[in-house]
Motif scaffolding. Structure first.
Motif, short mmCIF file in Angstrom:
data_model
loop_
_atom_site.label_atom_id
_atom_site.label_comp_id
_atom_site.label_asym_id
_atom_site.label_seq_id
_atom_site.Cartn_x
_atom_site.Cartn_y
_atom_site.Cartn_z
N HIS A 178 0.87 -1.16 -0.05
CA HIS A 178 0.06 -0.07 -0.15
C HIS A 178 0.92 1.23 0.05
CE1 HIS A 178 -3.46 2.66 0.52
NE2 HIS A 178 -3.14 3.02 1.74
N VAL A 179 0.43 2.23 -0.67
CA VAL A 179 1.16 3.50 -0.79
C VAL A 179 0.21 4.50 -0.37
CG1 VAL A 179 2.01 5.24 -2.39
CG2 VAL A 179 2.45 3.05 -2.86
N TYR A 180 0.46 4.73 0.88
CA TYR A 180 -0.54 5.99 1.69
C TYR A 180 -0.25 7.33 0.96
CZ TYR A 180 -0.38 2.73 5.51
OH TYR A 180 -0.54 1.41 6.13
N ASP A 181 1.05 7.88 0.47
CA ASP A 181 1.08 9.14 -0.10
C ASP A 181 2.45 9.01 -0.78
OD1 ASP A 181 2.82 9.79 1.93
OD2 ASP A 181 1.54 10.62 3.18
N GLY A 182 3.12 10.20 -0.86
CA GLY A 182 4.40 10.33 -1.54
C GLY A 182 5.53 10.10 -0.91
N ALA B 130 13.60 4.68 5.87
CA ALA B 130 14.36 3.72 4.93
C ALA B 130 14.35 4.55 3.51
CB ALA B 130 13.83 2.44 4.90
N HIS B 131 15.34 4.07 2.87
CA HIS B 131 15.31 4.29 1.20
C HIS B 131 14.89 3.21 0.42
CE1 HIS B 131 17.82 7.76 1.96
NE2 HIS B 131 18.68 7.08 2.76
N LEU B 132 14.14 3.53 -0.62
CA LEU B 132 13.71 2.39 -1.54
C LEU B 132 14.49 2.61 -2.93
CD1 LEU B 132 9.93 2.35 -1.12
CD2 LEU B 132 11.63 0.65 -0.34
N THR C 248 5.36 7.53 2.12
CA THR C 248 5.22 6.51 3.25
C THR C 248 4.33 5.38 2.54
OG1 THR C 248 4.61 8.39 4.74
CG2 THR C 248 4.07 6.11 5.53
N VAL C 249 4.75 4.34 2.56
CA VAL C 249 4.35 3.02 2.20
C VAL C 249 4.08 1.98 3.10
CG1 VAL C 249 5.46 3.57 -0.10
CG2 VAL C 249 6.56 1.85 1.57
N LYS C 250 3.12 0.87 3.05
CA LYS C 250 3.24 -0.35 3.81
C LYS C 250 3.74 -1.67 3.24
CE LYS C 250 -0.22 -2.76 6.53
NZ LYS C 250 -1.71 -3.00 6.85
N LEU C 251 4.61 -2.59 3.79
CA LEU C 251 5.21 -3.56 3.25
C LEU C 251 4.24 -4.77 3.62
CD1 LEU C 251 9.01 -3.40 4.60
CD2 LEU C 251 7.90 -2.46 2.48
N LEU D 256 10.04 7.10 3.88
CA LEU D 256 11.02 7.49 3.29
C LEU D 256 11.88 8.45 3.78
CD1 LEU D 256 9.49 6.85 -0.36
CD2 LEU D 256 10.58 5.39 1.01
N ILE D 257 13.28 8.23 3.69
CA ILE D 257 14.41 9.16 4.19
C ILE D 257 14.58 10.18 3.12
CG2 ILE D 257 16.53 9.42 4.73
CD1 ILE D 257 16.53 6.55 5.75
N GLY D 258 14.83 11.40 3.56
CA GLY D 258 15.10 12.47 2.79
C GLY D 258 14.36 13.42 1.87
#
Length: 304
Positions: free
Chosen positions: A90-94, A160-162, A96-99, A107-109
């Motif tokens: 799931h992608v909450y917004d630009g 984290a980074h993706l 933040t995501v769910k694994l 997401l970092i940065g």
């Protein structure tokens, strides 16, 4: 962060100082060694900064001045440590995501604008950032996660980074397309300089948030609420004694806490008296006054 009707600064006028070591053109996924000196992980951005910094500090002669560019098309913000293979459900917004294992990842940065809540409209480019992140994840055959110095935030989310299967940073792509702001939050600074360069590409080309459809900076004297903002104002006071802080327009205190002072120099901060600046970060209320933290020089832009 609310949309401000004020006239925005011209994005193309922003200029960036970046260390000459931040970019790499290798297509291989290989570790990037962060600078040993914390000062080398910082970057002053803005129209007035180049000559002022170079003239006032010998340290800054190692920096490369880019007059609104050129941002490098071959810039690669590469993995710097072993990666963990993950799957996003799931992608909450630009940002933040769910694994698939239930973990929530911030997401970092980067900081994307917020989707509307409680009947409020989306902030500019919030939907575009979310949809772009979804498409990037969908197009990836293998998704990899990489943490930095701090692995969790106060809400329990993984920081984290993706990266995709080619070792490309998804955050870098969002920054280059103007779909998120670059935010450098210690201690997760390994890719901060590279991300600053990625953002500069969007600034130069007036993409997304840096276009006329983006969110204008907020005048310090007009702040009425907290949250992430780009504040503009004149430095009306500088303190570098027991406490380090700047004051914008006599109303907003820019706090540089002791744990972050090593990234700044008192002489340079004192030279900001009377300068027009933009501070990027989260505004909060404390002791009856509005404040904003400045943790790295990445959060400071020199206005026109």
């Amino acid at each position: 962060m609310s949309v401000q009707p004020a006239t925005r600064s011209t994005p193309a006028s922003r200029k960036l100082l970046i260390p000459v070591v931040v970019s790499t053109v290798s297509t291989n996924v290989s570790p990037v060694v962060p600078p040993k000196n914390n000062l080398n992980m910082s970057a002053f951005r803005g129209k007035r900064c180049a000559l002022w910094i170079i003239c006032q500090s010998a340290f800054f002669v190692v920096w490369l001045f880019i007059a609104g560019g050129p941002a490098r098309a071959d810039l690669r913000c590469q993995p710097f440590a072993p990666l963990e293979k993950v799957a996003v459900t799931h992608v909450y917004d630009g940002d933040t995501v769910k694994l698939d294992d239930g973990r929530k990842v911030r997401l970092i940065g980067i900081n994307a604008t917020e989707p509307g809540r409680d009947g409020q409209p989306d902030q500019p480019f919030a939907a575009e950032a979310r949809d772009r992140l979804r498409s990037l994840i969908k197009a990836t055959s293998q998704l990899h996660l990489l943490t930095d110095g701090q692995t969790h935030d106060r809400y329990g989310r993984i920081l984290a980074h993706l990266f995709n299967e080619r070792g490309e940073s998804l955050e870098q792509i969002l920054l280059e397309q103007g779909l998120a702001y670059h935010v450098a939050v210690p201690p997760n600074l390994t890719l901060a300089d590279c991300f600053a360069s990625a953002e500069q590409l969007a600034v130069k080309q007036q993409r997304g948030l840096w276009s006329k459809a983006g969110i204008a900076p907020v005048a310090a004297r007009d702040v009425q609420d907290g949250g992430f903002k780009r504040l503009q104002g004149t430095v009306t006071a500088v303190q570098t004694g027991r406490h380090w802080r700047l004051v914008l327009d006599d109303v907003i205190k820019v706090m540089i806490y002791p744990e972050h002072r090593h990234r700044f120099e008192a002489k340079q901060l004192n030279s900001l008296q009377g300068q027009q600046v933009e501070i990027q970060g989260w505004v909060y209320r404390s002791r009856g006054e509005w404040r904003i933290k400045l943790e790295t020089p990445h959060g400071m832009v020199f206005s026109r």
